[in-house]
Motif scaffolding. Structure first.
Motif, PDB file in Angstrom:
ATOM      1  N   LYS A 176      40.249 -43.758  -2.116  1.00 30.94           N
ATOM      2  CA  LYS A 176      39.918 -45.060  -2.686  1.00 30.94           C
ATOM      3  C   LYS A 176      40.878 -46.155  -2.229  1.00 30.94           C
ATOM      4  O   LYS A 176      40.639 -47.330  -2.471  1.00 30.94           O
ATOM      5  N   TYR A 177      41.961 -45.749  -1.566  1.00 28.32           N
ATOM      6  CA  TYR A 177      43.021 -46.704  -1.257  1.00 28.32           C
ATOM      7  C   TYR A 177      43.058 -47.024   0.240  1.00 28.32           C
ATOM      8  O   TYR A 177      43.078 -46.140   1.089  1.00 28.32           O
ATOM      9  N   ARG A 178      43.095 -48.299   0.509  1.00 25.89           N
ATOM     10  CA  ARG A 178      43.019 -48.797   1.880  1.00 25.89           C
ATOM     11  C   ARG A 178      44.159 -48.286   2.763  1.00 25.89           C
ATOM     12  O   ARG A 178      43.936 -47.961   3.929  1.00 25.89           O
ATOM     13  N   ASN A 179      45.366 -48.190   2.229  1.00 27.42           N
ATOM     14  CA  ASN A 179      46.505 -47.779   3.034  1.00 27.42           C
ATOM     15  C   ASN A 179      46.383 -46.359   3.587  1.00 27.42           C
ATOM     16  O   ASN A 179      47.035 -46.010   4.562  1.00 27.42           O
ATOM     17  N   VAL A 180      45.558 -45.568   2.949  1.00 27.67           N
ATOM     18  CA  VAL A 180      45.444 -44.169   3.370  1.00 27.67           C
ATOM     19  C   VAL A 180      44.729 -44.040   4.717  1.00 27.67           C
ATOM     20  O   VAL A 180      45.067 -43.177   5.532  1.00 27.67           O
TER      21      VAL A 180
ATOM     22  N   ALA B 119      52.848 -48.721  15.141  1.00 27.25           N
ATOM     23  CA  ALA B 119      51.950 -49.490  16.009  1.00 27.25           C
ATOM     24  C   ALA B 119      52.481 -49.570  17.437  1.00 27.25           C
ATOM     25  O   ALA B 119      51.722 -49.453  18.411  1.00 27.25           O
ATOM     26  N   ILE B 120      53.791 -49.752  17.573  1.00 26.19           N
ATOM     27  CA  ILE B 120      54.395 -49.825  18.911  1.00 26.19           C
ATOM     28  C   ILE B 120      54.289 -48.472  19.617  1.00 26.19           C
ATOM     29  O   ILE B 120      53.903 -48.381  20.788  1.00 26.19           O
ATOM     30  N   GLY B 121      54.634 -47.404  18.906  1.00 26.25           N
ATOM     31  CA  GLY B 121      54.605 -46.081  19.517  1.00 26.25           C
ATOM     32  C   GLY B 121      53.234 -45.686  20.014  1.00 26.25           C
ATOM     33  O   GLY B 121      53.099 -45.037  21.065  1.00 26.25           O
TER      34      GLY B 121
ATOM     35  N   PHE C 223      46.749 -54.107  11.549  1.00 24.20           N
ATOM     36  CA  PHE C 223      45.872 -55.044  10.830  1.00 24.20           C
ATOM     37  C   PHE C 223      45.294 -54.508   9.521  1.00 24.20           C
ATOM     38  O   PHE C 223      44.760 -55.294   8.725  1.00 24.20           O
ATOM     39  N   PHE C 224      45.375 -53.206   9.266  1.00 21.77           N
ATOM     40  CA  PHE C 224      44.691 -52.668   8.089  1.00 21.77           C
ATOM     41  C   PHE C 224      45.618 -52.046   7.055  1.00 21.77           C
ATOM     42  O   PHE C 224      45.170 -51.728   5.954  1.00 21.77           O
ATOM     43  N   MET C 225      46.901 -51.883   7.376  1.00 21.38           N
ATOM     44  CA  MET C 225      47.809 -51.239   6.433  1.00 21.38           C
ATOM     45  C   MET C 225      48.614 -52.278   5.669  1.00 21.38           C
ATOM     46  O   MET C 225      49.287 -53.114   6.271  1.00 21.38           O
ATOM     47  N   LYS C 226      48.537 -52.235   4.326  1.00 28.09           N
ATOM     48  CA  LYS C 226      49.258 -53.178   3.483  1.00 28.09           C
ATOM     49  C   LYS C 226      50.646 -52.639   3.166  1.00 28.09           C
ATOM     50  O   LYS C 226      50.899 -51.433   3.208  1.00 28.09           O
TER      51      LYS C 226
END
Length: 432
Positions: free
Chosen positions: A224-228, A305-307, A409-412
């Protein structure tokens, strides 16, 4: 009272366990050319054999996440390493594709608790600003297990056969078990290797998590959680690249780059040495950002993100004829991606509610290891179809690139809180 450093001895135990874990997985790839010749296996059949481990390994991630939260790390790891070590030994006695597949499926069950247990141990034994380095250290064991031991394994296979190699490597886990049972306890306060000053230091550093209520929930509730979602996909991307290289890199060097097995075994070390360094560096960089005041999740996802962009270095390998040049490019890709690999599990400890780390780690490892179902088999089919590795090498580049975008762009930058969801039942805004 000067504090002890027992927590780092615990991290060292996790590092060795992870090395053994991946050494037991990777030996199949090193033995691949000999096994295919000895047992008359096609590239597709060998790809299926390479994938079989992950059929059970991935499916077991949900229950083992709950098991480690319930039984604790000490008992869970003890059972797991005995199980998978015996399966590694038994692989040396397999003489048919069906028997080997069955053993690898059983081995997947045994290895399933390792990473969820590692995550729980790091969460319990280290404060947040040290978890990045700690995760980088234990996760660097994957690189040691896959690559640094390769020349030794290749030498054993060349000298005494692939069967002996499985028996020898499978026996190492029992040595580690003795140290684990002697030194490790589930909580620092229960252990003789951490004094009161160190226990206080660990607990004081966990003020961001120790007041979060522990709730007995299903791992699937985290969906249910976006960060996952970036976390789940990110591990899938990392694993696709890792399992492709783990299963096929020695064969790629022998078949497509025309190296001998011993030479391929030696040169295979280079990408994994780079990965080892990348794992440690990724942890150091993310922890340094946290010490400078960055939100812990923001620090982790930036390095992630860089890796995930470094696998782009694989693309030029398609066009270079020199085998060493191709291997250097692959090493840059794997080493750079190691920046992300080192903190994939630290991110779980930052995002999960306290007491539910094993559950979220299990869910992440379940989705991530679906890559193990796909990468070995897809690579075998593509190599058989096109008589080269070109398309097979492009696929992980694309997958990892998408992961970089997802992290960015999607992880809070906030931990999952179950308070509102469970207490009020009407608000998931903190996680969505």
């Amino acid at each position: 009272m000067k504090k002890t450093n027992g927590r780092w001895w615990v991290v060292a135990l996790l590092f060795v366990a992870t090395t053994i874990n991946y050494m037991d997985r990777a030996i199949l790839g090193i033995a691949g050319p000999s096994m295919m010749k000895d047992l008359s296996l096609s590239t597709v059949e060998f790809g299926i054999l390479g994938s079989a481990f992950f059929w059970s390994y991935a499916l077991m991630q949900i229950p083992v996440g709950m098991i480690v939260d319930k039984l604790g790390a000490r008992l869970t790891y003890s059972i797991a390493i005995v199980w998978w070590s015996l399966c590694t030994v038994f692989t040396g006695f397999g003489r048919s594709l069906g028997a080997l597949i069955g053993i690898r499926v059983l081995m997947g069950i045994g290895e399933a608790p390792a990473f969820p247990t590692n995550t729980r141990v790091i969460s319990d034994w280290l404060p947040p600003h040290e978890r990045g380095v700690a995760n980088g250290i234990f996760n660097s064991g994957t690189a040691i297990g896959i690559g640094i031991t390769t020349p030794v394994l290749a030498w054993i296979i060349e000298s005494w056969g692939w069967q002996t190699a499985f028996v020898v490597i499978g026996s190492v886990g029992f040595i580690w078990l003795a140290f684990w049972l002697f030194f490790f306890k589930d909580r620092p306060s229960q252990s003789a290797i951490a004094n009161e000053a160190e226990v206080a230091y660990i607990e004081d550093g966990q003020t961001d998590t120790k007041d979060v209520p522990v709730v007995n929930i299903s791992p699937f509730k985290f969906l249910k959680y976006r960060n996952v979602y970036p976390m789940l996909y990110g591990l899938f991307a990392h694993n696709y690249l890792t399992y492709l290289m783990m299963t096929w890199l020695p064969t790629y060097l022998v078949v497509e780059r025309e190296m001998t097995l011993l030479k391929a075994g030696f040169f295979t070390m280079l990408p994994w040495i780079m990965s080892f360094l990348g794992n440690i560096l990724g942890g150091i960089l993310s922890d340094r950002l946290i010490r400078r005041g960055w939100n812990s999740i923001k620090a982790r996802k930036t390095i992630l993100a860089i890796g995930m962009l470094f696998p782009l270095a694989i693309i030029p390998t398609i066009y270079v004829e020199n085998a060493i040049a191709a291997l250097i490019l692959i090493s840059i890709a794997i080493g750079g991606e190691g920046l992300a690999a080192g903190i994939l599990w630290a991110t779980v400890a930052d995002v999960a509610p306290k007491g539910a780390e094993g559950k979220l780690a299990g869910l992440q490892n379940f989705v991530g290891n679906l890559a193990g179902w796909l990468a070995p088999v897809a690579t075998g089919i593509l190599v058989s179809q096109f008589n080269n590795f070109t398309i097979a090498l492009i696929i992980p580049v694309v997958i990892c690139g998408i992961a970089s975008v997802a992290y960015t762009f999607f992880m809070k930058n906030q931990r999952i809180s179950l308070d509102a969801d469970i207490g009020k039942g009407n608000n998931l805004a903190s996680g969505l």
